[in-house]
Design a protein around this motif. Structure first.
Motif, PDB file in Angstrom:
ATOM      1  N   ASN A 169      -7.162  91.582  63.159  1.00  0.00           N
ATOM      2  CA  ASN A 169      -7.306  92.982  63.558  1.00  0.00           C
ATOM      3  C   ASN A 169      -8.626  93.247  64.289  1.00  0.00           C
ATOM      4  OD1 ASN A 169      -6.437  95.572  63.844  1.00  0.00           O
ATOM      5  ND2 ASN A 169      -7.108  96.248  61.808  1.00  0.00           N
ATOM      6  N   VAL A 170      -8.893  92.404  65.280  1.00  0.00           N
ATOM      7  CA  VAL A 170     -10.077  92.594  66.123  1.00  0.00           C
ATOM      8  C   VAL A 170      -9.623  92.695  67.583  1.00  0.00           C
ATOM      9  CG1 VAL A 170     -11.884  91.603  64.652  1.00  0.00           C
ATOM     10  CG2 VAL A 170     -10.423  90.059  65.974  1.00  0.00           C
ATOM     11  N   PRO A 171      -8.995  93.816  67.952  1.00  0.00           N
ATOM     12  CA  PRO A 171      -8.429  93.922  69.306  1.00  0.00           C
ATOM     13  C   PRO A 171      -9.479  93.615  70.364  1.00  0.00           C
ATOM     14  CG  PRO A 171      -8.219  96.029  68.083  1.00  0.00           C
ATOM     15  CD  PRO A 171      -8.876  95.051  67.166  1.00  0.00           C
ATOM     16  N   ASP A 172      -9.078  92.821  71.357  1.00  0.00           N
ATOM     17  CA  ASP A 172      -9.959  92.494  72.486  1.00  0.00           C
ATOM     18  C   ASP A 172     -11.166  91.642  72.130  1.00  0.00           C
ATOM     19  OD1 ASP A 172      -8.279  94.079  74.066  1.00  0.00           O
ATOM     20  OD2 ASP A 172      -9.452  95.879  73.575  1.00  0.00           O
ATOM     21  N   PHE A 173     -11.217  91.055  70.914  1.00  0.00           N
ATOM     22  CA  PHE A 173     -12.379  90.203  70.617  1.00  0.00           C
ATOM     23  C   PHE A 173     -12.415  89.024  71.591  1.00  0.00           C
ATOM     24  CE2 PHE A 173     -14.537  86.648  68.482  1.00  0.00           C
ATOM     25  CZ  PHE A 173     -15.792  87.218  68.390  1.00  0.00           C
ATOM     26  N   GLU A 325     -19.999  85.578  65.304  1.00  0.00           N
ATOM     27  CA  GLU A 325     -19.081  86.695  65.060  1.00  0.00           C
ATOM     28  C   GLU A 325     -17.704  86.180  64.626  1.00  0.00           C
ATOM     29  OE1 GLU A 325     -20.099  89.771  65.088  1.00  0.00           O
ATOM     30  OE2 GLU A 325     -18.158  90.783  64.845  1.00  0.00           O
ATOM     31  N   ALA A 326     -17.221  85.126  65.291  1.00  0.00           N
ATOM     32  CA  ALA A 326     -15.905  84.576  64.941  1.00  0.00           C
ATOM     33  C   ALA A 326     -15.901  84.085  63.491  1.00  0.00           C
ATOM     34  CB  ALA A 326     -15.516  83.444  65.895  1.00  0.00           C
ATOM     35  N   LYS A 327     -16.978  83.442  63.071  1.00  0.00           N
ATOM     36  CA  LYS A 327     -17.056  82.940  61.691  1.00  0.00           C
ATOM     37  C   LYS A 327     -17.068  84.105  60.698  1.00  0.00           C
ATOM     38  CE  LYS A 327     -19.904  79.257  61.113  1.00  0.00           C
ATOM     39  NZ  LYS A 327     -21.060  78.368  61.429  1.00  0.00           N
ATOM     40  N   LYS A 328     -17.777  85.127  61.045  1.00  0.00           N
ATOM     41  CA  LYS A 328     -17.827  86.313  60.175  1.00  0.00           C
ATOM     42  C   LYS A 328     -16.436  86.948  60.069  1.00  0.00           C
ATOM     43  CE  LYS A 328     -20.456  90.204  60.639  1.00  0.00           C
ATOM     44  NZ  LYS A 328     -21.531  90.808  61.413  1.00  0.00           N
ATOM     45  N   ILE A 329     -15.745  87.028  61.190  1.00  0.00           N
ATOM     46  CA  ILE A 329     -14.405  87.627  61.210  1.00  0.00           C
ATOM     47  C   ILE A 329     -13.459  86.844  60.296  1.00  0.00           C
ATOM     48  CG2 ILE A 329     -12.372  87.972  62.701  1.00  0.00           C
ATOM     49  CD1 ILE A 329     -14.400  88.658  64.978  1.00  0.00           C
ATOM     50  N   VAL A 330     -13.591  85.516  60.333  1.00  0.00           N
ATOM     51  CA  VAL A 330     -12.706  84.672  59.528  1.00  0.00           C
ATOM     52  C   VAL A 330     -13.060  84.760  58.039  1.00  0.00           C
ATOM     53  CG1 VAL A 330     -12.110  82.233  59.101  1.00  0.00           C
ATOM     54  CG2 VAL A 330     -12.199  83.091  61.432  1.00  0.00           C
TER      55      VAL A 330
END
Ligand code: ATP
Ligand code: MG
Length: 334
Positions: A169-173, A325-330
């Motif tokens: 749920n991170v549109p346009d990341f 940021e990607a690691k945090k999102i995961v």
């Protein structure tokens, strides 16, 4: 923001297909957008580059030298070796978990490269497209100039970006990257077999024109290039069902920045021998200056290594906030 990313494997010296399908366009794109150009040594060990550390090290410098010799400007574009920026590998692991087995199973390059004995191919060759998606998306690159053979991998890159954006749920990341496939040389075929693309990893050196081939080698390879027994056709339609003739005409068009129609019109009905002589002259005129410059650059490996190290630092700095940021999102935040 628009950003270009592309790379080539240091599996062997670069050939005419790499130049016409990709490198030539890389040089032009430098005037339009920021560009990141990578020597993808981690991809090289998925197959023929495995188990030859000294050759790999040399090939990385050769490919870097070829980029620069062809016109990639390291003071404007970021030029580096993939393995020097660990964020590629970190993001690739996440993408291995985003992508579905069914997606990887559809990849035609894996099928072609693995051949008949799929069970003997490396696992790395199978997950190659996920590493390629990471190469591109770790910089949030929007444009990827490649040859036509990479189209399917770029579609997978878009699928991975979209699924990651949806699942977390991170549109346009991650952006949906566009392939840039332009010019007449986007699919140069083998000189020995008109149904196979020209490749660095093809066993036969006669199948390709290397950027480092001297004038004699180029002339000989073109003279011996497979053709059918008929003369050149009268019009472009006459190339249908004649893949070898089509390929040579296409190479001529790409090298001279004209269209196939114009080349066919010029040589209509003539024998291949005369045409091949002109094609050889044209190819030599285009690639000899690149080879000369490449040789000069390779006399100073220390300087090449310095350029690559400098590029790796710049690349790592661009990738750092994205991978963090990607690691945090995961959910990797400890
Ligand atoms: P390998 O056989 O090791 O895969 P390759 O010749 O396919 O080598 P790559 O390093 O995989 O080279 O690809 C580098 C770039 O060159 C890519 O953008 C690819 O699309 C392009 N390219 C490769 N072969 C051709 C070709 N025959 N015609 C046009 N472009 C090509
Ligand atoms: Mg390839």
């Amino acid at each position: 923001q628009p950003l270009v990313f592309s790379g080539m494997q240091p599996t062997n010296t670069l050939h005419l297909g790499n130049y016409l399908g990709a490198l030539k366009n890389w040089v032009k794109l430098q005037d339009k957008m920021p560009c990141i150009y990578c020597v993808v040594d981690m991809h090289a060990i998925t197959a023929v580059g495995y188990g030859k550390p000294e050759e790999l090290r040399t090939a990385v410098r050769e490919v870097a030298a070829a980029y620069i010799a062809a016109g990639v400007d390291p003071s404007r574009s970021v030029l580096f070796a993939q393995s020097a920026v660990p964020a590629h590998a970190e993001l690739a692991w996440i993408f291995n978990c985003v992508a579905r087995l069914g997606w990887a199973d559809r990849m035609t390059q894996f099928k072609e490269k693995a051949g008949k004995h799929k069970e003997r191919a490396s696992v790395g060759l199978y997950t190659y497209p996920m590493l390629m998606a990471a190469d591109i998306l770790v910089y949030k690159a929007t444009h990827v100039p490649v040859g036509e053979d990479q189209k399917q991998h770029l579609e997978l890159t878009r699928d991975v970006a979209q699924k990651f954006n949806n699942d977390f749920n991170v549109p346009d990341f991650f952006p949906l990257t566009e392939p840039v496939i332009m010019g007449a040389g986007t699919r140069v075929m083998s000189l020995r077999d008109g149904s196979k693309k020209m490749s660095k990893s093809d066993d036969s050196d006669m199948s390709r024109i290397n950027l480092t081939d001297d004038a004699d080698a180029v002339a000989q390879k073109i003279r011996k290039a497979r053709t059918d027994p008929n003369p050149l056709p009268e019009d472009e339609k006459g190339l249908e069902g004649r893949p070898e003739a089509d390929n040579l005409i296409n190479i001529f068009a790409a090298l001279s920045d004209t269209s196939k129609a114009e080349v066919v019109a010029r040589f209509a009905g003539q024998q291949f021998s005369g045409f091949k002589n002109e094609l050889a002259d044209l190819a030599v005129a285009k690639i000899a200056p690149i080879a000369t410059r490449m040789r000069e650059l390779l006399t100073d490996p220390v300087e090449l290594d310095r350029i690559l190290k400098d590029g790796a630092e710049k690349a790592a700095a661009i990738a750092a906030p994205v991978i963090a940021e990607a690691k945090k999102i995961v959910g990797f935040s400890h």
